[in-house]
Design a protein around this motif. Structure first.
Motif, PDB file in Angstrom:
ATOM      1  N   THR A 118      55.287   3.073 -32.374  1.00 19.96           N
ATOM      2  CA  THR A 118      55.517   1.943 -33.255  1.00 19.96           C
ATOM      3  C   THR A 118      55.155   2.208 -34.699  1.00 19.96           C
ATOM      4  N   SER A 119      54.571   3.328 -34.968  1.00 20.95           N
ATOM      5  CA  SER A 119      54.229   3.559 -36.365  1.00 20.95           C
ATOM      6  C   SER A 119      54.215   5.045 -36.656  1.00 20.95           C
TER       7      SER A 119
ATOM      8  N   GLN B 121      64.064  10.290 -44.308  1.00 18.75           N
ATOM      9  CA  GLN B 121      62.938  10.808 -45.090  1.00 18.75           C
ATOM     10  C   GLN B 121      62.836   9.969 -46.360  1.00 18.75           C
ATOM     11  N   THR B 233      50.721   7.703 -37.879  1.00 18.13           N
ATOM     12  CA  THR B 233      50.092   7.520 -36.587  1.00 18.13           C
ATOM     13  C   THR B 233      50.963   7.998 -35.436  1.00 18.13           C
ATOM     14  N   ALA B 234      52.270   7.969 -35.620  1.00 15.63           N
ATOM     15  CA  ALA B 234      53.162   8.348 -34.512  1.00 15.63           C
ATOM     16  C   ALA B 234      52.842   9.745 -33.987  1.00 15.63           C
ATOM     17  N   ARG B 320      51.972  -2.794 -42.107  1.00 12.36           N
ATOM     18  CA  ARG B 320      52.284  -2.489 -40.718  1.00 12.36           C
ATOM     19  C   ARG B 320      52.004  -3.654 -39.789  1.00 12.36           C
ATOM     20  N   PHE B 355      53.594  -8.054 -32.964  1.00 12.19           N
ATOM     21  CA  PHE B 355      53.161  -6.667 -32.822  1.00 12.19           C
ATOM     22  C   PHE B 355      53.707  -5.833 -33.965  1.00 12.19           C
ATOM     23  N   THR B 356      52.895  -4.904 -34.454  1.00 11.13           N
ATOM     24  CA  THR B 356      53.218  -4.111 -35.641  1.00 11.13           C
ATOM     25  C   THR B 356      54.696  -3.816 -35.816  1.00 11.13           C
ATOM     26  N   GLY B 358      55.533  -1.649 -38.026  1.00  9.08           N
ATOM     27  CA  GLY B 358      55.483  -0.345 -38.677  1.00  9.08           C
ATOM     28  C   GLY B 358      56.562   0.581 -38.163  1.00  9.08           C
ATOM     29  N   GLY B 359      57.127   1.358 -39.102  1.00  7.08           N
ATOM     30  CA  GLY B 359      58.153   2.314 -38.719  1.00  7.08           C
ATOM     31  C   GLY B 359      59.506   1.664 -38.537  1.00  7.08           C
TER      32      GLY B 359
END
Lengths: 119, 533
Positions: A118-119, B121, B233-234, B320, B355-356, B358-359
């Motif tokens: 998720t990140s 990117q 974090t991934a 995030r 829930f986050t 992020g990404g």
């Protein structure tokens, strides 16, 4: 954090002054940018990526390293292949292939199969 | 004081990241005359440009779409909305295909000969988005932080004012409509690329009466090597975590085990990491996919696959998280006429619930909401007609610009000191990550005092106003965040409470928040299409 602006390499194009998202640089009297607000540097490496002369070095630390001359030692950094390394990796600059064209990531990790990434 | 520079536009976009650039582009393509004003530099500002991101790009195969929507509904506490998920998947598919087909992004080709359109990117994406925006005729104002919105007599938003910080003079934009795409709020934590994201848009929106939603979903922390900025974090899904003496740190993981890391760090123990679960192929692929992940390691002389290195957790707040300005329509309008919100400035609960985001989800949301907000703002401005720029404007900015106390009264502190005071309440893991009602109440009371002090006494002019307004924005965001966290007396999505560990079916709703001198929250009624599952 940004630690080095090499006066020797700098071509005084002002790009770093323009592109820094947190406005860290000022134009110096001799045309070479000076690090005017180092505390505002967010260590995002984008000045380096945009520097056509590979004249900048961003140390990985999020705080200034006044006691560590190595992060400003141009010769050492050049020998270690660190000046301009980010720009080379993302394939910016004449004759290079954009890194994005090769950016095929891994299947994400053993844990990824249990829970989504998720990140 | 230097003379103020004035602009007039149909649409003003505030921000310079993905949501802002898509908003500017699609407003221009809808026929609007557009000004984009960015605090930093459009092309490098924001959390995307500095990093890279997956994108929630899913082929329009019904089974694949269904799986994509279902995969995170439970994680998000069933607060997402299926109709919005489907819309975002559709719009993201269109926008990403457009990037590919217009040769606006060099996607890699996968082993099957097809382009891989599931990631971007950051530097390349945003460099090219800037070029597209310019080609569409948008006037870009770099290093031009907006410091306040301007309203017309009927309360609708009709422009903004700010500072051209490198030129050293103020500016004002008269606009038919304004899109806030200023990013989330990461409290100047220096998590990669987030220091331009100080929650300014949420402050400005609240000052004209807009609402927020989901601000309790704001306790994201990303893993980074100690004393550094790169939170990716991934890739830590490949990590093994250990203690100082080399023993495995029981229960620590990038997903579902980050609280173990937080507890160790809180106890003053170092946490070490090694990405030793990546095989040779994965190692090579990681380097190609995200070269910036390795910048830190290469410069520290660390091989992350074989060497142990100390890690930290950096606050990523609502960047995030999923909280932000509440959306009141399909075109990403807010509850205030003439004001639109996009990207991380807006709530992402529509597609992520609690829930986050992020990404990949945030990236999909940024481009979709940007497109919709840009078109919506263009349509609103068109309907106003040529009289839009003749409206009498009133400045809406308060804290940091127009203090309530009489001159010479109790000093409001300076911006730097206020930022530090807010950071002491929102960065520590024991206050914000491992949340407990007692800690939240104590922190909120300090933050309320900080607000009262700055509201009464902080006054900055010229380019100093930028820092004063950032300080006010951080304080306001922190208060909405903790007030909302206290209102949710359960654990749902990422908003977990140590004193309320279970999920409460009676709290299966979103929480709106707002207000400045008096902060409020209220439960929102669920829409028919919010995940019924």
């Amino acid at each position: 954090m940004i630690e080095l602006v090499s006066a020797e390499r700098c071509v005084a194009c002002d790009r770093c002054i323009r592109v820094c998202p947190t406005d860290v640089f000022e134009r110096g009297a001799d045309g070479v940018p000076v690090i005017a607000r180092q505390d505002d540097c967010q260590t995002c490496f984008q000045c380096e990526a945009n520097c056509p002369a590979d004249a900048l070095f961003v140390a990985p630390y999020t705080h200034p390293q006044p006691q560590d001359p190595a992060v400003r030692d141009e010769r050492r950094l050049a020998d270690a292949g660190l000046l301009g390394s980010y720009r080379a990796q993302i394939g910016w600059g004449r004759g290079r292939t954009p890194g994005a064209l090769r950016a095929i990531g891994p299947a994400l990790g053993p844990a990824a199969q249990a829970t989504p990434i998720t990140s | 004081m230097s003379a103020q520079q004035e602009f007039a536009a149909d649409v003003l976009v505030v921000g310079g990241g993905p949501a802002a650039t898509w908003a500017a582009l699609d407003a221009a393509r809808a026929g609007a005359d557009v000004v984009l004003a960015d605090k930093g530099y459009c092309g490098t500002s924001g959390s995307t440009a500095a990093g890279g991101t997956g994108v929630w790009y899913v082929d329009p195969e019904p089974a694949l779409r269904e799986a994509a929507m279902a995969s995170r509904e439970a994680l998000g506490g069933h607060l997402a909305d299926r109709r919005w998920m489907a819309r975002v998947l559709d719009q993201t598919y269109v926008n990403m295909n457009e990037l590919a087909e217009s040769r606006s992004y060099p996607f890699p080709t996968g082993p099957d000969g097809r382009q891989l359109r599931t990631g971007l990117q950051g530097p390349e994406y945003m460099r090219r988005m800037r070029i597209r925006v310019r080609r569409a005729g948008v006037r870009i104002l770099d290093h031009s932080p907006v410091t306040e919105l301007l309203t017309a007599a009927d309360g609708s938003v009709a422009g903004a004012a700010g500072q051209r910080r490198q030129a050293g003079h103020p500016f004002l934009v008269r606009a038919g409509a304004v899109v806030l795409a200023t990013g989330g709020c990461a409290f100047l934590s220096k998590a990669l690329g987030t220091n331009t994201n100080t929650g300014d848009g949420a402050l400005y929106a609240a000052e004209v009466g807009a609402e927020l939603s989901g601000m309790e979903f704001s306790n994201a922390y990303g893993i980074a090597p100690e004393h550094t900025s790169v939170t990716k974090t991934a890739f830590y899904s490949y990590a093994s975590f250990s203690t100082g003496d080399g023993a495995a740190l029981e229960g620590a993981a990038s997903q579902g085990g980050r609280s173990v890391i937080a507890r160790s760090l809180l106890a003053g123990e170092k946490v070490y990491c090694r990405l030793d679960r990546a095989d040779e192929a994965a190692r090579r692929a990681m380097r190609l996919a995200q070269p910036n992940f390795f910048l830190t390691f290469d410069r520290l002389g660390i091989d992350p696959f074989t060497d142990r290195f100390a890690v930290t957790l950096l606050a990523e707040g609502t960047v995030r998280g999923t909280g932000g300005i509440r959306i009141a329509g399909d075109d990403c309008r807010t509850t205030v006429p003439g004001l639109y919100a996009a990207g991380d400035a807006a709530t992402r609960e529509e597609i992520c619930g609690g829930f986050t985001g992020g990404g990949s989800h945030n990236a999909a949301w940024a481009m979709s909401s940007g497109t919709w907000a840009g078109r919506g703002a263009a349509g609103y401005a068109r309907a106003l007609g040529p009289g839009a720029h003749r409206r009498v404007l009133a400045p809406a900015g308060r804290a940091g610009l127009r203090p309530t106390a009489a001159p010479g009264g109790r000093p409001g502190g300076d911006a730097r000191e206020i930022v530090a005071a807010v950071q002491r309440q929102v960065l520590p893991y024991d206050k914000n990550y491992l949340r407990h009602g007692d800690g939240l109440t104590g922190a909120l009371s300090v933050l309320d005092d900080t607000w009262a002090r700055l509201r009464a006494g902080l006054r900055a002019t010229g380019t100093d106003a930028v820092r004063a307004r950032q300080a006010a924005a951080l304080t306001a965001n922190a208060r909405w965040m903790y007030r909302s966290a206290l209102a949710r007396t359960e654990s749902r999505g990422m908003a977990r409470r140590l004193d309320h560990p279970g999920q409460d079916p009676a709290q299966h709703h979103r929480i709106a928040s707002g207000g400045l001198d008096e902060v409020w929250t209220r439960p929102l009624a669920r829409t028919a299409t919010e995940a019924a599952a």
